[in-house]
Design a protein around this motif. Structure first.
Motif, PDB file in Angstrom:
ATOM      1  N   CYS A 182      -9.927   1.402  -3.122  1.00 58.22           N
ATOM      2  CA  CYS A 182      -8.579   1.861  -3.483  1.00 58.22           C
ATOM      3  C   CYS A 182      -7.508   0.953  -2.881  1.00 58.22           C
ATOM      4  N   ARG A 216       3.271   1.901  -1.725  1.00 57.36           N
ATOM      5  CA  ARG A 216       3.709   2.213  -3.085  1.00 57.36           C
ATOM      6  C   ARG A 216       2.756   3.184  -3.780  1.00 57.36           C
ATOM      7  N   ASN A 217       1.559   3.346  -3.225  1.00 60.63           N
ATOM      8  CA  ASN A 217       0.552   4.246  -3.812  1.00 60.63           C
ATOM      9  C   ASN A 217       0.686   5.616  -3.143  1.00 60.63           C
ATOM     10  N   LEU A 258       0.818  -1.213   0.000  1.00 64.37           N
ATOM     11  CA  LEU A 258       0.000   0.000   0.000  1.00 64.37           C
ATOM     12  C   LEU A 258       0.851   1.264   0.000  1.00 64.37           C
ATOM     13  N   GLN A 261      -7.568  -2.274  -5.141  1.00 61.38           N
ATOM     14  CA  GLN A 261      -7.020  -1.985  -6.472  1.00 61.38           C
ATOM     15  C   GLN A 261      -5.512  -1.778  -6.409  1.00 61.38           C
ATOM     16  N   THR A 262      -5.029  -1.142  -5.358  1.00 62.99           N
ATOM     17  CA  THR A 262      -3.582  -0.964  -5.205  1.00 62.99           C
ATOM     18  C   THR A 262      -2.879  -2.313  -5.123  1.00 62.99           C
ATOM     19  N   ILE A 280      -7.671   3.619 -10.379  1.00 65.29           N
ATOM     20  CA  ILE A 280      -8.342   4.104  -9.164  1.00 65.29           C
ATOM     21  C   ILE A 280      -8.879   5.500  -9.455  1.00 65.29           C
ATOM     22  N   ASN A 300      -3.018  -3.993  -8.508  1.00 71.73           N
ATOM     23  CA  ASN A 300      -2.089  -3.346  -9.437  1.00 71.73           C
ATOM     24  C   ASN A 300      -0.658  -3.801  -9.195  1.00 71.73           C
ATOM     25  N   PRO A 357       0.803   1.491  -9.188  1.00 73.83           N
ATOM     26  CA  PRO A 357      -0.065   1.325  -8.024  1.00 73.83           C
ATOM     27  C   PRO A 357      -1.377   2.121  -8.064  1.00 73.83           C
ATOM     28  N   THR A 358      -1.406   3.231  -8.782  1.00 70.23           N
ATOM     29  CA  THR A 358      -2.629   4.049  -8.835  1.00 70.23           C
ATOM     30  C   THR A 358      -3.510   3.757 -10.054  1.00 70.23           C
ATOM     31  N   TYR A 373     -10.873   7.907  -3.842  1.00 60.90           N
ATOM     32  CA  TYR A 373     -10.400   7.399  -2.553  1.00 60.90           C
ATOM     33  C   TYR A 373     -11.431   7.846  -1.526  1.00 60.90           C
ATOM     34  N   LEU A 413      -2.624   7.376  -2.153  1.00 55.69           N
ATOM     35  CA  LEU A 413      -3.188   6.806  -0.935  1.00 55.69           C
ATOM     36  C   LEU A 413      -2.474   7.345   0.296  1.00 55.69           C
TER      37      LEU A 413
END
Length: 70
Positions: free
Chosen positions: A45, A20-21, A18, A48-49, A63, A52, A59-60, A66, A24
């Motif tokens: 979100c 990495r996003n 997580l 999906q992260t 999306i 991904n 990572p995004t 959020y 977020l």
């Protein structure tokens, strides 16, 4: 397989993915500063992260929003 690791290691792996996003992380940072009672970010979100990262996408990717609930 991550699902067979001890819970603390599973949580560490999830946090690593997580983090990495960058969007977020910004949402979490801003939400924490609002002083809302019992807030949380909903699963879309987050899921999906993880998806991904697992499928070598950015990572995004995909999306569109959020959602913060409180």
């Amino acid at each position: 397989m991550i699902g067979r690791l001890p819970l603390d290691e599973q949580l560490a792996a999830l946090k690593s993915v997580l983090s990495r996003n960058e969007v977020l992380l910004e949402v979490l940072h801003r939400a924490a500063g609002l002083g809302l009672p019992g807030w949380y970010v909903t699963a879309g979100c987050l899921f999906q992260t993880v998806w991904n990262v697992a499928t070598d996408r950015h990572p995004t990717s995909g999306i569109k929003d959020y959602d913060v609930f409180y």
